[in-house]
Motif scaffolding. Structure first.
Motif, PDB file in Angstrom:
ATOM      1  N   GLU A   5     -10.229  12.748 -23.027  1.00 22.68           N
ATOM      2  CA  GLU A   5      -9.229  11.753 -23.400  1.00 22.68           C
ATOM      3  C   GLU A   5      -8.079  11.676 -22.396  1.00 22.68           C
ATOM      4  O   GLU A   5      -7.236  10.792 -22.501  1.00 22.68           O
ATOM      5  CB  GLU A   5      -8.650  12.071 -24.781  1.00 22.68           C
ATOM      6  CG  GLU A   5      -9.674  12.418 -25.843  1.00 22.68           C
ATOM      7  CD  GLU A   5     -10.242  11.192 -26.524  1.00 22.68           C
ATOM      8  OE1 GLU A   5      -9.916  10.078 -26.080  1.00 22.68           O
ATOM      9  OE2 GLU A   5     -11.002  11.360 -27.486  1.00 22.68           O
ATOM     10  N   THR A  61       3.952  16.500 -22.275  1.00 25.08           N
ATOM     11  CA  THR A  61       3.520  15.293 -22.954  1.00 25.08           C
ATOM     12  C   THR A  61       4.541  14.811 -23.963  1.00 25.08           C
ATOM     13  O   THR A  61       4.626  13.628 -24.241  1.00 25.08           O
ATOM     14  CB  THR A  61       2.187  15.518 -23.667  1.00 25.08           C
ATOM     15  OG1 THR A  61       2.281  16.737 -24.374  1.00 25.08           O
ATOM     16  CG2 THR A  61       1.070  15.601 -22.679  1.00 25.08           C
ATOM     17  N   ASP A  62       5.304  15.737 -24.507  1.00 20.72           N
ATOM     18  CA  ASP A  62       6.340  15.319 -25.447  1.00 20.72           C
ATOM     19  C   ASP A  62       7.308  14.352 -24.781  1.00 20.72           C
ATOM     20  O   ASP A  62       7.726  13.366 -25.367  1.00 20.72           O
ATOM     21  CB  ASP A  62       7.113  16.531 -25.962  1.00 20.72           C
ATOM     22  CG  ASP A  62       6.407  17.172 -27.131  1.00 20.72           C
ATOM     23  OD1 ASP A  62       5.315  16.674 -27.469  1.00 20.72           O
ATOM     24  OD2 ASP A  62       6.935  18.124 -27.692  1.00 20.72           O
ATOM     25  N   VAL A  73      -1.786   8.496 -17.264  1.00 17.17           N
ATOM     26  CA  VAL A  73      -1.518   9.607 -18.178  1.00 17.17           C
ATOM     27  C   VAL A  73      -0.838   9.093 -19.438  1.00 17.17           C
ATOM     28  O   VAL A  73      -1.241   9.411 -20.561  1.00 17.17           O
ATOM     29  CB  VAL A  73      -0.635  10.668 -17.501  1.00 17.17           C
ATOM     30  CG1 VAL A  73      -0.298  11.765 -18.483  1.00 17.17           C
ATOM     31  CG2 VAL A  73      -1.345  11.232 -16.292  1.00 17.17           C
ATOM     32  N   TYR A  99       6.076  15.856 -30.142  1.00 16.87           N
ATOM     33  CA  TYR A  99       6.957  14.732 -30.430  1.00 16.87           C
ATOM     34  C   TYR A  99       6.212  13.655 -31.204  1.00 16.87           C
ATOM     35  O   TYR A  99       6.762  13.029 -32.111  1.00 16.87           O
ATOM     36  CB  TYR A  99       7.504  14.176 -29.118  1.00 16.87           C
ATOM     37  CG  TYR A  99       8.434  13.022 -29.278  1.00 16.87           C
ATOM     38  CD1 TYR A  99       9.735  13.236 -29.717  1.00 16.87           C
ATOM     39  CD2 TYR A  99       8.015  11.728 -29.021  1.00 16.87           C
ATOM     40  CE1 TYR A  99      10.594  12.179 -29.883  1.00 16.87           C
ATOM     41  CE2 TYR A  99       8.867  10.662 -29.184  1.00 16.87           C
ATOM     42  CZ  TYR A  99      10.160  10.891 -29.611  1.00 16.87           C
ATOM     43  OH  TYR A  99      11.008   9.841 -29.782  1.00 16.87           O
ATOM     44  N   TYR A 140       5.691  11.001 -24.347  1.00 11.36           N
ATOM     45  CA  TYR A 140       5.722  10.287 -25.628  1.00 11.36           C
ATOM     46  C   TYR A 140       7.109   9.699 -25.900  1.00 11.36           C
ATOM     47  O   TYR A 140       7.242   8.570 -26.344  1.00 11.36           O
ATOM     48  CB  TYR A 140       5.359  11.227 -26.775  1.00 11.36           C
ATOM     49  CG  TYR A 140       3.916  11.158 -27.197  1.00 11.36           C
ATOM     50  CD1 TYR A 140       3.336   9.931 -27.557  1.00 11.36           C
ATOM     51  CD2 TYR A 140       3.133  12.294 -27.254  1.00 11.36           C
ATOM     52  CE1 TYR A 140       2.025   9.877 -27.944  1.00 11.36           C
ATOM     53  CE2 TYR A 140       1.808  12.237 -27.637  1.00 11.36           C
ATOM     54  CZ  TYR A 140       1.248  11.032 -27.980  1.00 11.36           C
ATOM     55  OH  TYR A 140      -0.044  10.960 -28.368  1.00 11.36           O
ATOM     56  N   LYS A 178      -5.190   5.599 -31.675  1.00 13.40           N
ATOM     57  CA  LYS A 178      -6.455   5.886 -32.336  1.00 13.40           C
ATOM     58  C   LYS A 178      -6.216   6.256 -33.792  1.00 13.40           C
ATOM     59  O   LYS A 178      -7.007   5.944 -34.665  1.00 13.40           O
ATOM     60  CB  LYS A 178      -7.143   7.040 -31.629  1.00 13.40           C
ATOM     61  CG  LYS A 178      -8.464   6.638 -31.021  1.00 13.40           C
ATOM     62  CD  LYS A 178      -9.039   7.783 -30.242  1.00 13.40           C
ATOM     63  CE  LYS A 178      -9.526   7.242 -28.916  1.00 13.40           C
ATOM     64  NZ  LYS A 178      -9.942   8.277 -28.010  1.00 13.40           N
ATOM     65  N   ILE A 213      -2.028  14.307 -35.357  1.00  8.61           N
ATOM     66  CA  ILE A 213      -1.449  13.113 -35.945  1.00  8.61           C
ATOM     67  C   ILE A 213      -2.032  12.836 -37.338  1.00  8.61           C
ATOM     68  O   ILE A 213      -1.299  12.532 -38.279  1.00  8.61           O
ATOM     69  CB  ILE A 213      -1.656  11.921 -34.994  1.00  8.61           C
ATOM     70  CG1 ILE A 213      -0.800  12.125 -33.747  1.00  8.61           C
ATOM     71  CG2 ILE A 213      -1.283  10.625 -35.666  1.00  8.61           C
ATOM     72  CD1 ILE A 213      -1.010  11.118 -32.664  1.00  8.61           C
ATOM     73  N   GLN A 241      -4.363   7.840 -27.531  1.00  4.61           N
ATOM     74  CA  GLN A 241      -4.589   8.876 -28.530  1.00  4.61           C
ATOM     75  C   GLN A 241      -3.772   8.589 -29.784  1.00  4.61           C
ATOM     76  O   GLN A 241      -4.245   8.743 -30.902  1.00  4.61           O
ATOM     77  CB  GLN A 241      -4.159  10.245 -27.984  1.00  4.61           C
ATOM     78  CG  GLN A 241      -5.095  10.851 -27.015  1.00  4.61           C
ATOM     79  CD  GLN A 241      -6.275  11.491 -27.700  1.00  4.61           C
ATOM     80  OE1 GLN A 241      -7.186  10.788 -28.131  1.00  4.61           O
ATOM     81  NE2 GLN A 241      -6.275  12.797 -27.811  1.00  4.61           N
ATOM     82  N   PHE A 242      -2.545   8.179 -29.549  1.00  2.18           N
ATOM     83  CA  PHE A 242      -1.648   7.891 -30.674  1.00  2.18           C
ATOM     84  C   PHE A 242      -2.191   6.716 -31.471  1.00  2.18           C
ATOM     85  O   PHE A 242      -2.260   6.749 -32.696  1.00  2.18           O
ATOM     86  CB  PHE A 242      -0.258   7.579 -30.118  1.00  2.18           C
ATOM     87  CG  PHE A 242       0.773   7.328 -31.174  1.00  2.18           C
ATOM     88  CD1 PHE A 242       1.339   8.387 -31.862  1.00  2.18           C
ATOM     89  CD2 PHE A 242       1.167   6.034 -31.482  1.00  2.18           C
ATOM     90  CE1 PHE A 242       2.285   8.163 -32.839  1.00  2.18           C
ATOM     91  CE2 PHE A 242       2.108   5.813 -32.466  1.00  2.18           C
ATOM     92  CZ  PHE A 242       2.671   6.879 -33.144  1.00  2.18           C
ATOM     93  N   SER A 258      -3.308   7.115 -21.571  1.00  2.00           N
ATOM     94  CA  SER A 258      -4.252   7.843 -22.409  1.00  2.00           C
ATOM     95  C   SER A 258      -3.542   8.521 -23.568  1.00  2.00           C
ATOM     96  O   SER A 258      -4.096   8.638 -24.663  1.00  2.00           O
ATOM     97  CB  SER A 258      -5.080   8.834 -21.596  1.00  2.00           C
ATOM     98  OG  SER A 258      -4.273   9.571 -20.740  1.00  2.00           O
ATOM     99  N   LEU A 259      -2.308   8.937 -23.353  1.00  2.00           N
ATOM    100  CA  LEU A 259      -1.557   9.510 -24.468  1.00  2.00           C
ATOM    101  C   LEU A 259      -1.319   8.465 -25.556  1.00  2.00           C
ATOM    102  O   LEU A 259      -1.475   8.727 -26.744  1.00  2.00           O
ATOM    103  CB  LEU A 259      -0.198  10.023 -23.974  1.00  2.00           C
ATOM    104  CG  LEU A 259      -0.186  11.429 -23.408  1.00  2.00           C
ATOM    105  CD1 LEU A 259       1.185  11.741 -22.868  1.00  2.00           C
ATOM    106  CD2 LEU A 259      -0.549  12.421 -24.489  1.00  2.00           C
TER     107      LEU A 259
END
Lengths: 835, 617
Positions: B167, A568-569, A596, B121, A572, A606, B89, A603-604, A599-600
């Protein structure tokens, strides 16, 4: 074997020998005369540049690069400015220092790499003299400018220019100077006449070498040993002073009795040397000076240069390449005439053995009697390492192997290791390769570096052979070489992308630890994006693919690769990059196709950017989620109006999403909120935010029955719930009278068992009994039991002929008091069971 | 008792090594910031940290004061602040705000963030966006695994479940992969890996990549097999009420990081007592896997034995008494203390659980599992909601109903949902949206829209693709297929037969003989068949995504010989319940092997559902 010592010369207690390494393969018209020459240590390449002809500045000199054996590696006309000095870096790059202070870097095949400047001051006052030096920090450059100031950089890969302090009383160029590395710092040692100064970052300190003969009026030459530990000075009186480089100790002083101007001076020592010694070169003459008064003199036919090495000095002339060194201890012991050292005896024994003479046994006995056989073997092996001729090496190794037969438990590592090393050394010393490394140098330099050097020379097959032969771990060995090969391959412009990609993948297929991304980067740098993408396909680690893909602006591909990786890094990284790179619309469109990543990013958002989240839903016409978003937002609001506002937006969205249920529920909520506020204002009860159920509970508990009733009607609360609510509220207040009235008001939709239970809960058996009779047949047993009427329960159970209920009642009977009852129940149970 | 150690049990690896590794790394990291410093710890890291390094150790490494991260302004006079946090976060944002506030106030401090188990990250991006990237140093504390007991390893990541399954945020996948990699590098490689579920597959991939990058070490493996399973493969099991002792303690008192706090009603004093619950506790280790109906009897027997041991004192002479006091008394006292605690706990359990309510609740659950008298169940649930018995329990029953019945009829769905919202507020609209997304609580598709679609599309393409399409559609609908699965795997024993809970005959005993946990049954079947062959129908109903890989060490001759070959590692992605652990312990005993459970966190119905609430009120 006698001839082994033929080229030996004694000096004091030690011997010196001069070995011919190569007959030079080059064909130089004038030899090395009037040339700028630079030869790299560790048998490195040689660069030549004809001195500038001041009279015809338009003539372009040729810059030529040769291997140590004189084979041409590169040659090109010099088109830049006037070169003052040539030198080599630790990684075999050629450094050309120009008069204006610019340094140009070429690789050893003549490819231009980069250039940089040594600063304004240098370029203004011009370069007078330059020294290039190697230290643990890399390759350094020291420049003496026309303003008689020194500028120094310790590592050219990480340039930090230092301007050293002024030397007092310096009128013209100093008579000589050198760079020292001491105490993790590079310093300059300058001689001005008979005065010596050490320059470091901050100060200029005058120093005096201890015991320097007083006849000298000026120091004309100086040199520092390979390890920076020792210093040699030559004075105008012809004296050579040798001592430690910190000038604390004098080792010796020898009078050469020659006052002619010297050309070059260098240390000639080796690790574990018996004595300090230096080599001084004049026109046509070479002198080795040591501790004693005598010197060794060699005649030179030709212009030569000295290349100091770790364990000797190489002498390169127009025709020959020689190594001058102190004879290593092991060799001396074995080959010295009439030596009785164990190694010498073993060698002798082996010789006799080959002749099938019984003398072999005698020699062996002699060694064994002193129990020195293992020492003898060790000597032979060590000496083999120091010998240049394969024949001599073989003889010594055979002797060692012979000696080993008579030893049990002799560790084989040294012997085997030496055989391997020598095989590699002989291979690289070969004329065609031209790296005349000695064993000592090889050990110091390490195999990794040697492989690097082979790679720089593009001798890939040899490098791979060496790796395989020495069993270097694949990751550091073969794979690394292959990677270099591939990086070189992708720059070959004449071949098509397909051919190269295929060739690379076939060769690299089963090598471990290959980084295809590095190769791809090279391809991209040489302008072959398509090839780079093809190569990246082979990269197993997505983490390596993604950054390059981004660099090549292949962002959709980068994104899907990142997602494939599951890291996921990485996703991102790409998402954040895209966010800054693309306009919002395109960005969202791209995310939309990649759930994918989406949704990542959600999340950020949010946590970081709530509004973006809304935009995202909007873009997707996801009214359902938008509705949810507003509902969530409403809970964050303190003010009721804002809250209702959000809910209204939610209602709109839900309608758009055709979710009537949610819309209606939300509308109800708005109504409820308004109702709650109204009541709060009127009655001062805390209500806002409660659920419908809680609101009604509160209302009932404070006696606002009317309002509760209103809610019941307005919000279509099911009868059952309302009855439960009333029931609970009344019991809570222990208003038994009202409870009874309530029970009779209508037929209870929840039955009457709850009435019984609620009374029991408030410890009112009396009231509870009132309702038992109203309970339906199915629940009668329970009701009776609840009020503790076992007999009644038994009646009911028997009447219902229900086995499990009879069982339940039985379990509540105690055998002693309810004896009769138990019997009756058991009987009933039996009859029921029969059926 | 049934579940005490049996002879010939394979030796389990020593997991305390993992603690030591974690401690050493933490100390190293703390020493990277020399001098006195205040340490801020994420609240959910407090307990795990305590198992690794207690306050004394922290103080020894110049930690001055300890604070819990509360996302509020701080009061600290220290010039060095160290934050030990999960990579979230919000927390990073809070730290950025602190740093910026200090900047405004002209205060100079050093800040260090230690992320555990790894840095993301996204966190760095936040630091960058808030303009404090250069002001803080960051580090990673690779504390992946906390051994909770001899056979339970936890990643202590409760958020794994929501992040991954709800999620769609897969950032913890690599963490799970790294945890497996860590186990492998410390305890040796595995001969075979099985798994089911999307996440399991990804975790395996990430682990495999790590394996390929790192050096291969050939050593005797300490585990034979690994089984990876996603939580969403089996939602039924964690939604059931737990009735084995350990599970029940968790449901009632909430076990936190291997320890539980017994309140005054248990300790029969006015103080609460914290107790570690693991195999070190001799009393607990004997009853943890027992059905709670047996526990009380066992404990009273134990109490009698203890009394006899005490009674030995009578008639002793001085010498004997001395020996008794020095040798036995301490042990007896300790046992006595534990015994009285567990008796207190089980009393309080009995009080709550033998009540009518609970019996009816269980009855309803069992009916749902059997698919029997569904109407009555719905009525019961409705009443449950109307009476506001318990927010979570009502939700739990709704979910069980939906899963076992493949979704609710529209009419029921709407009415129950409306009632629920009346009871607990409209904010649960979001909860329902979440539950629907996960397939936990659904409305049956109106009509046969999907089937119609299928046949329409089906006409256009050939037969082979129809099969694929059907698969795709069924996965689209996220059907739980519980009924069919239950039939095929015989999860629900035939009703009517007596089930003696004292002598369990299968794993169903963990649910009073009413249901064998699906997850454990799958594991049993796969181990028995050494793969998925013969289970095609089952995996199809579970939406596929199954895999079986033979690992690096192919020491076939060593198989079945060493103890290690009888140890199976089971990793639950998204949490597992104590009931499942008990069931696996039972299975292990039956099959002569031992299971080690690795889980992202210990879960139960309440935790599972609470993770799906959107509590912003």
């Amino acid at each position: 074997m006698a001839f082994v010592t033929a080229n030996w010369n004694p000096l004091g207690d030690a011997f010196y020998r001069k070995i011919e390494l190569y007959e030079m393969g080059w064909n130089l018209k004038d030899g090395l005369r009037d040339c700028l020459v630079a030869a790299a240590p560790y048998g490195g390449p040689i660069a030549l540049l004809k001195a500038h002809n001041r009279r015809s500045p338009s003539a372009r000199p040729q810059l030529e690069i040769f291997s140590s054996s004189g084979l041409p590696l590169a040659s090109f006309p010099w088109k830049s400015g006037v070169v003052k000095q040539l030198g080599w870096t630790v990684s075999d790059d050629l450094l050309c220092v120009q008069e204006d202070g610019t340094l140009l870097v070429y690789d050893l095949l003549g490819g231009f790499k980069r250039h940089f400047s040594m600063g304004n001051e240098v370029s203004q006052s011009q370069v007078l003299e330059t020294k290039i030096f190697h230290s643990p920090y890399g390759t350094g450059v020291a420049i003496l400018t026309g303003a008689l100031r020194f500028t120094l950089a310790t590592n050219i890969d990480d340039i930090k220019l230092r301007r050293l302090p002024e030397v007092p009383g310096l009128q013209g160029a100093p008579s000589c100077w050198a760079v020292l590395t001491q105490d993790r710092q590079s310093k300059v040692l300058v001689a001005n006449g008979s005065h010596l100064f050490v320059l470091d970052n901050t100060a200029c300190t005058p120093v005096t070498p201890p015991g320097l003969s007083p006849q000298a009026s000026s120091i004309v030459h100086m040199c520092v040993s390979f390890s920076y530990k020792y210093l040699a000075l030559l004075t105008d009186s012809g004296h050579v002073w040798m001592g430690t480089s910190n000038l604390k100790e004098k080792l010796s002083e020898v009078d050469t009795k020659i006052k002619a101007p010297t050309k070059q001076m260098a240390w000639c020592r080796r690790p574990k040397s018996q004595q300090p010694s230096a080599v001084v070169m004049w026109d046509g003459l070479l002198l080795v000076v040591g501790e004693c008064k005598e010197t060794i003199q060699y005649h030179l036919d030709d212009d030569s240069i000295l290349v100091p090495e770790l364990d000797g000095v190489r002498i390169i002339s127009g025709t020959h390449h020689e190594l001058l060194q102190e004879v290593p201890g092991a060799c001396e012991e074995i080959f010295k005439i009439a030596s009785m050292a164990p190694g010498a005896l073993l060698l002798e024994a082996h010789k006799e053995y080959e002749k099938e003479s019984q003398k072999a046994d005698e020699y062996l006995r002699e060694i064994k009697e002193q129990s020195l056989l293992s020492e003898a073997v060790r000597q032979c092996v060590e000496a083999a390492g120091h010998e240049h001729e394969p024949e001599t090496q073989k003889t010594l190794l055979r002797a060692a192997s012979f000696g080993k037969c008579f030893l049990s438990n002799f560790p084989p590592e040294q012997f085997v290791g030496m055989c391997r090393d020598l095989r590699v050394l002989n291979a690289v010393r070969d004329y065609t390769v031209g790296i005349p490394l000695s064993h000592t140098q090889f050990k110091q330099m390490t195999i990794q570096v040697l492989i690097d050097r082979l790679v720089y020379r593009k001798l890939y097959p040899l490098a791979i052979e060496v790796c395989r032969y020495l069993k270097t771990p694949e990751y550091q060995g073969v794979s690394r070489v292959l990677k270099h090969w591939a990086c070189y391959k992708v720059q070959q412009k004449e071949e098509s992308d397909e051919v190269i990609a295929k060739a690379v993948s076939v060769k690299l297929a089963d090598a471990a630890g290959i980084s295809y991304s590095e190769i791809a980067t090279k391809a991209y740098e040489s302008g072959r994006t398509e090839l780079a993408i093809k190569l990246l396909e082979f990269e197993p680690r997505s983490g390596e693919q993604v950054p390059l893909l981004l660099k090549m602006k292949k962002s959709p591909l980068a994104l899907s690769k990142a997602i494939e990786s599951g890291d996921t890094d990485l996703v991102y990284t790409v998402v954040m990059y895209l966010k800054n790179e693309l306009n919002r619309g395109d960005f969202f469109m791209m995310l939309r196709n990649q759930p994918v990543a989406l949704s990542l990013y959600k999340q950020f958002c949010k946590h970081q950017e709530q509004d973006t989240l809304k935009d995202l839903f909007n873009q997707d016409d996801d009214h359902e989620e938008l509705g949810n978003f507003y509902v969530k937002a409403s809970y964050k609001e303190q003010r009721l109006e804002a809250r209702i506002g959000h809910l209204q937006s939610a209602v709109d969205e839900y309608y758009k999403a055709k979710n009537e249920f949610s819309a209606k529920t939300t509308e109800d909520e708005m109504r409820l909120l308004r109702f709650q506020r109204k009541l709060e204002e009127e009655k001062g009860e805390q209500l806002v935010g409660f659920s419908l159920h809680d609101t009604m509970t509160t209302l009932l508990s404070v006696g606002l029955h009317k309002h509760a009733e209103q809610l019941y009607k307005d919000f279509r609360v099911p009868d059952k719930r309302f009855w439960w609510l009333r029931l609970k509220a009344l019991a809570e207040k222990e208003d038994w009278e009202e409870l009874e009235k309530f029970s009779k008001s209508k037929k209870s939709p929840i039955g009457y068992l709850p009435f019984v239970e609620v009374c029991i809960k408030h410890h009112n058996k009396y009231e509870a009994r009132k309702y038992v009779s109203k309970v339906t047949l199915e629940q009668k047993v329970k009701a009776h039991l609840a009020v503790g009427d076992v007999e009644g329960a038994a009646e009911a159970a028997i009447e219902r002929r229900n086995e499990s209920e009879i069982g339940t009642v039985l379990s509540r009977c105690s055998a002693t008091t309810d004896h009769l009852l138990v019997e009756r129940l058991n009987r009933a149970k039996a009859t029921v069971a029969k059926k | 008792m049934a579940h005490t150690e049996w002879r010939d049990a394979p030796e389990l690896p020593d997991f305390s090594l993992l603690k030591r590794l974690a401690r050493d790394q933490l100390i190293f990291l703390l020493e990277q910031l020399p001098g006195k410093k205040d340490l801020f710890i994420d609240s959910d890291l407090m307990s795990p940290l305590d198992r690794i390094a207690n306050v004394t150790i922290l103080k020894q490494h110049e930690v001055d004061k300890l604070y819990k991260v509360e996302l509020k302004p701080i009061v600290s006079s220290s010039d060095q602040l160290c934050f030990l946090i999960r990579p979230r976060i919000q927390t990073v944002k809070w730290i950025s705000d602190l740093v910026n506030a200090d900047k405004v106030a002209g205060r100079f401090r050093r800040y260090k963030i230690i992320f555990t188990p790894q840095k993301f990250y996204a966190c760095e991006t936040v630091l960058e966006e808030q303009g404090v990237y250069g002001d803080v140093t960051t580090d990673e504390w690779n504390f992946y695994i906390l051994p909770l007991d001899d056979d339970i390893l936890s990643l202590e990541l409760p958020e794994f479940f929501r992040d991954n399954f709800l999620e769609g945020d897969q950032r913890w996948v690599t963490t799970a992969g790294s945890a497996l990699h860590l186990l492998q590098s410390v305890y040796g490689s595995f001969s075979k890996v099985y798994g089911i579920g999307r996440c399991a597959k990804m975790v395996y991939e990430s682990w495999r990549e790590l394996m390929e990058e790192g050096e291969q070490r050939t050593r005797q493996p300490e585990f034979a097999k690994v089984f990876l399973v996603d939580r969403d493969v089996d939602f039924v099991t964690p939604l059931c009420s737990q009735v084995v002792y350990e599970g029940l303690v968790d449901d009632l008192f909430r076990i936190k990081c291997g320890s539980v706090e017994f309140g005054p009603d248990v300790t029969s004093s006015d103080k609460s007592i914290k107790v570690m619950l693991n195999s070190q506790d001799k009393v607990f280790s004997e009853i943890r896997n027992e059905h709670f109906s047996n526990v009380f009897g066992f404990l009273s027997q134990k109490a009698k034995n203890l009394q006899t041991a005490y009674d030995k004192r009578r008639g002793m002479d001085i010498q004997q008494m001395k020996a008794f006091v020095s040798d036995e008394l301490k042990g007896l006292k300790q046992e006595h203390r534990l015994l009285s605690l567990h008796i207190g706990a089980s009393e309080s359990m009995m009080k709550k659980k033998t009540k009518q309510d609970f019996q009816e609740l269980l009855k309803t659950e069992h009916s749902l599992l059997e698919g029997f008298e569904i109407r009555e169940c719905i009525t019961y649930i409705e009443e449950h909601i109307n009476r506001q018995v318990s927010m979570i329990d009502s939700l739990r029953l709704l979910c069980l109903l939906s899963i076992t019945e493949n979704g609710l009829l529209s009419k029921d769905y709407r009415s129950l949902k409306a009632q629920y919202l009346q009871s607990y507020g409209i904010k649960h609209l979001l909860t329902f949206a979440n539950l629907r997304q996960l397939g936990l609580l659904e409305e049956q598709q109106a009509g046969e829209t999907l089937t119609v679609m299928e046949s329409k599309v089906g006409k256009l393409v050939n037969d082979k693709t129809v099969g694929k399409l059907t698969d795709a559609f069924s996965s689209l609908a996220k059907k739980s297929n519980f009924r069919a699965l239950s039939k095929r795997l015989a999860l629900v024993p035939k009703s009517g037969e007596e089930y003696d809970l004292r002598v369990p005959r299968d794993m169903a005993y963990v649910f009073s003989g009413a249901y064998i946990p699906l997850s454990c049954k799958l594991i049993e079947q796969v181990l028995e068949r050494d793969g998925w062959t013969g289970l095609e129908e089952v995996t199809r109903m579970l939406n596929g995504q199954e895999f079986a890989v033979t690992g690096g060490s192919s020491s076939s001759e060593a198989r079945n010989k060493t103890d290690a070959q009888r140890i199976v590692l089971v990793m639950f992605l998204g949490g597992c319940t104590f009931s499942e652990i008990s069931a696996l312990r039972f299975l292990g005993k039956e099959r002569g092997c031992r299971f080690i459970v690795v889980t992202t966190a210990i879960t139960n119905s309440a935790r599972l559902l609470e993770a799906l609430l959107d509590n912003h009120a």
